[in-house]
Design a protein around this motif. Sequence first.
Motif, PDB file in Angstrom:
ATOM      1  N   ALA A 184      54.919  25.063  34.383  1.00 44.93           N
ATOM      2  CA  ALA A 184      53.612  24.813  35.004  1.00 44.93           C
ATOM      3  C   ALA A 184      53.299  25.836  36.083  1.00 44.93           C
ATOM      4  N   VAL A 185      54.323  26.417  36.664  1.00 45.76           N
ATOM      5  CA  VAL A 185      54.123  27.385  37.735  1.00 45.76           C
ATOM      6  C   VAL A 185      53.858  28.787  37.175  1.00 45.76           C
ATOM      7  N   THR A 186      54.506  29.127  36.057  1.00 43.45           N
ATOM      8  CA  THR A 186      54.352  30.482  35.532  1.00 43.45           C
ATOM      9  C   THR A 186      53.133  30.652  34.626  1.00 43.45           C
ATOM     10  N   TYR A 187      52.815  29.644  33.830  1.00 38.29           N
ATOM     11  CA  TYR A 187      51.759  29.805  32.834  1.00 38.29           C
ATOM     12  C   TYR A 187      50.375  30.130  33.411  1.00 38.29           C
ATOM     13  N   PRO A 188      49.961  29.561  34.541  1.00 41.72           N
ATOM     14  CA  PRO A 188      48.621  29.894  35.058  1.00 41.72           C
ATOM     15  C   PRO A 188      48.400  31.382  35.325  1.00 41.72           C
ATOM     16  N   ILE A 189      49.465  32.146  35.448  1.00 41.46           N
ATOM     17  CA  ILE A 189      49.314  33.585  35.656  1.00 41.46           C
ATOM     18  C   ILE A 189      48.691  34.238  34.419  1.00 41.46           C
ATOM     19  N   ALA A 190      48.855  33.626  33.253  1.00 36.85           N
ATOM     20  CA  ALA A 190      48.215  34.147  32.033  1.00 36.85           C
ATOM     21  C   ALA A 190      46.691  34.154  32.190  1.00 36.85           C
ATOM     22  N   PHE A 191      46.148  33.121  32.836  1.00 37.97           N
ATOM     23  CA  PHE A 191      44.700  33.080  33.059  1.00 37.97           C
ATOM     24  C   PHE A 191      44.274  34.178  34.035  1.00 37.97           C
ATOM     25  N   LEU A 192      45.115  34.473  35.021  1.00 41.16           N
ATOM     26  CA  LEU A 192      44.816  35.565  35.948  1.00 41.16           C
ATOM     27  C   LEU A 192      44.749  36.895  35.190  1.00 41.16           C
ATOM     28  N   VAL A 193      45.691  37.119  34.275  1.00 38.94           N
ATOM     29  CA  VAL A 193      45.696  38.346  33.474  1.00 38.94           C
ATOM     30  C   VAL A 193      44.424  38.426  32.627  1.00 38.94           C
ATOM     31  N   THR A 194      44.091  37.326  31.956  1.00 37.99           N
ATOM     32  CA  THR A 194      42.898  37.297  31.109  1.00 37.99           C
ATOM     33  C   THR A 194      41.636  37.535  31.927  1.00 37.99           C
ATOM     34  N   ASP A 195      41.500  36.827  33.035  1.00 37.37           N
ATOM     35  CA  ASP A 195      40.284  36.935  33.839  1.00 37.37           C
ATOM     36  C   ASP A 195      40.144  38.303  34.502  1.00 37.37           C
ATOM     37  N   THR A 196      41.261  38.882  34.931  1.00 37.78           N
ATOM     38  CA  THR A 196      41.216  40.216  35.523  1.00 37.78           C
ATOM     39  C   THR A 196      40.782  41.243  34.473  1.00 37.78           C
ATOM     40  N   THR A 197      41.366  41.142  33.280  1.00 39.20           N
ATOM     41  CA  THR A 197      40.981  42.052  32.192  1.00 39.20           C
ATOM     42  C   THR A 197      39.510  41.859  31.843  1.00 39.20           C
ATOM     43  N   ASN A 198      39.069  40.614  31.764  1.00 35.38           N
ATOM     44  CA  ASN A 198      37.678  40.321  31.428  1.00 35.38           C
ATOM     45  C   ASN A 198      36.736  40.921  32.467  1.00 35.38           C
ATOM     46  N   ARG A 199      37.049  40.734  33.740  1.00 33.74           N
ATOM     47  CA  ARG A 199      36.175  41.238  34.801  1.00 33.74           C
ATOM     48  C   ARG A 199      36.133  42.765  34.808  1.00 33.74           C
ATOM     49  N   LEU A 200      37.294  43.382  34.647  1.00 30.37           N
ATOM     50  CA  LEU A 200      37.361  44.838  34.746  1.00 30.37           C
ATOM     51  C   LEU A 200      36.910  45.568  33.490  1.00 30.37           C
ATOM     52  N   LEU A 201      37.279  45.033  32.320  1.00 32.57           N
ATOM     53  CA  LEU A 201      37.057  45.776  31.078  1.00 32.57           C
ATOM     54  C   LEU A 201      36.171  45.061  30.073  1.00 32.57           C
ATOM     55  N   GLY A 202      35.790  43.822  30.382  1.00 38.44           N
ATOM     56  CA  GLY A 202      34.891  43.084  29.499  1.00 38.44           C
ATOM     57  C   GLY A 202      35.601  42.092  28.596  1.00 38.44           C
ATOM     58  N   ALA A 203      34.792  41.244  27.976  1.00 36.29           N
ATOM     59  CA  ALA A 203      35.313  40.157  27.139  1.00 36.29           C
ATOM     60  C   ALA A 203      36.070  40.671  25.919  1.00 36.29           C
ATOM     61  N   ALA A 204      35.594  41.748  25.303  1.00 38.42           N
ATOM     62  CA  ALA A 204      36.269  42.272  24.102  1.00 38.42           C
ATOM     63  C   ALA A 204      37.686  42.731  24.436  1.00 38.42           C
ATOM     64  N   ALA A 205      37.852  43.398  25.568  1.00 36.17           N
ATOM     65  CA  ALA A 205      39.187  43.840  25.991  1.00 36.17           C
ATOM     66  C   ALA A 205      40.079  42.641  26.295  1.00 36.17           C
ATOM     67  N   ALA A 206      39.517  41.623  26.938  1.00 33.91           N
ATOM     68  CA  ALA A 206      40.300  40.416  27.244  1.00 33.91           C
ATOM     69  C   ALA A 206      40.765  39.744  25.955  1.00 33.91           C
ATOM     70  N   ARG A 207      39.885  39.683  24.952  1.00 33.47           N
ATOM     71  CA  ARG A 207      40.288  39.097  23.664  1.00 33.47           C
ATOM     72  C   ARG A 207      41.402  39.913  23.015  1.00 33.47           C
ATOM     73  N   ARG A 208      41.358  41.227  23.135  1.00 37.60           N
ATOM     74  CA  ARG A 208      42.424  42.081  22.580  1.00 37.60           C
ATOM     75  C   ARG A 208      43.754  41.782  23.273  1.00 37.60           C
ATOM     76  N   VAL A 209      43.719  41.677  24.600  1.00 35.67           N
ATOM     77  CA  VAL A 209      44.939  41.357  25.351  1.00 35.67           C
ATOM     78  C   VAL A 209      45.488  40.004  24.903  1.00 35.67           C
ATOM     79  N   ILE A 210      44.617  39.041  24.714  1.00 34.32           N
ATOM     80  CA  ILE A 210      45.052  37.713  24.270  1.00 34.32           C
ATOM     81  C   ILE A 210      45.715  37.797  22.900  1.00 34.32           C
ATOM     82  N   LEU A 211      45.063  38.467  21.963  1.00 35.90           N
ATOM     83  CA  LEU A 211      45.597  38.522  20.597  1.00 35.90           C
ATOM     84  C   LEU A 211      46.913  39.288  20.503  1.00 35.90           C
ATOM     85  N   VAL A 212      46.984  40.453  21.125  1.00 31.64           N
ATOM     86  CA  VAL A 212      48.217  41.233  21.062  1.00 31.64           C
ATOM     87  C   VAL A 212      49.302  40.575  21.910  1.00 31.64           C
TER      88      VAL A 212
END
Length: 193
Positions: A50-78
Motif C-alpha cells: 500500500a505504501v509503494t504502489y501509489p508511486i505508480a500514479f505519481l509516475v503516470t501523472d508526471t509523464t502525463n503532465r510533461l509529455l501528454g496522455a499518449a506518452a503516459a499510456r505508453r509508459v503504462i503499457l510498457v
Amino acid sequence: MKMDASSFARLLPAIIAMGVIILASNILVQYPVQAMIGSFNVADWVTYGAVTYPIAFLVTDTTNRLLGAAAARRVILVGFCFGVLLSLILADMRIALASGSAFLVAQMLDVFVFDKLRQGTWWKAPFLSTLVGSALDTALFFSIAFMGTGLPWQTWALGDFVIKVAMATLLLPVFRALMTLLPAPAEKGGMAV
C-alpha cells in the motif's frame, strides 16, 4: 503505438520506475505491516504494498503532465509488460495476474481523468485521477488476488485505499517539485505548472 528510439529513450526512466514499482508492490502486498497501535492490529488492515504502489500514479501523472496522455499510456503499457513479466518470475502467480489486471485498468482510467482535468488548478488532476484510479485498482486487485483465500482481504483493501489516499496527498508536493524541475517540452503538448 509505435515508438521511435528517441521517444523510447525519453520514456525509459518512467518505464523502468513503473516496472520496479509494480514488482516491489506485488512482493510487498504479501506482507502485512506488523505493528500494534494500542489494541489496534495494523496487520489486519495494511500491507507494505500500500505504501509503494501509489508511486505508480505519481509516475503516470508526471509523464502525463510533461509529455501528454499518449506518452503516459505508453509508459503504462510498457511498464505493465515489464512489471508483470518480472512479477510472474518473482511473485505469486495469482498476485501477478491480479496486479496486472487492476494496474492496466486503473492506470488507463487515471490518464483519462487526469487529461480531462489538466487545465484546472495544478493539484486537482493528479489528486483526483489518483483517487479514482486507486479506488478501482484496490477493488479489482484485492478481490482477484485474495478472494477465497481466507486472508482478511476486505480489511486489507480498505486499509490499502486509505493509505493510497494519504500517499496521494503526501505525493502532491513531490509532483509539484517535479513540475518545477522537469519543465515540459513544448512540442509534446505537455503543460508546465
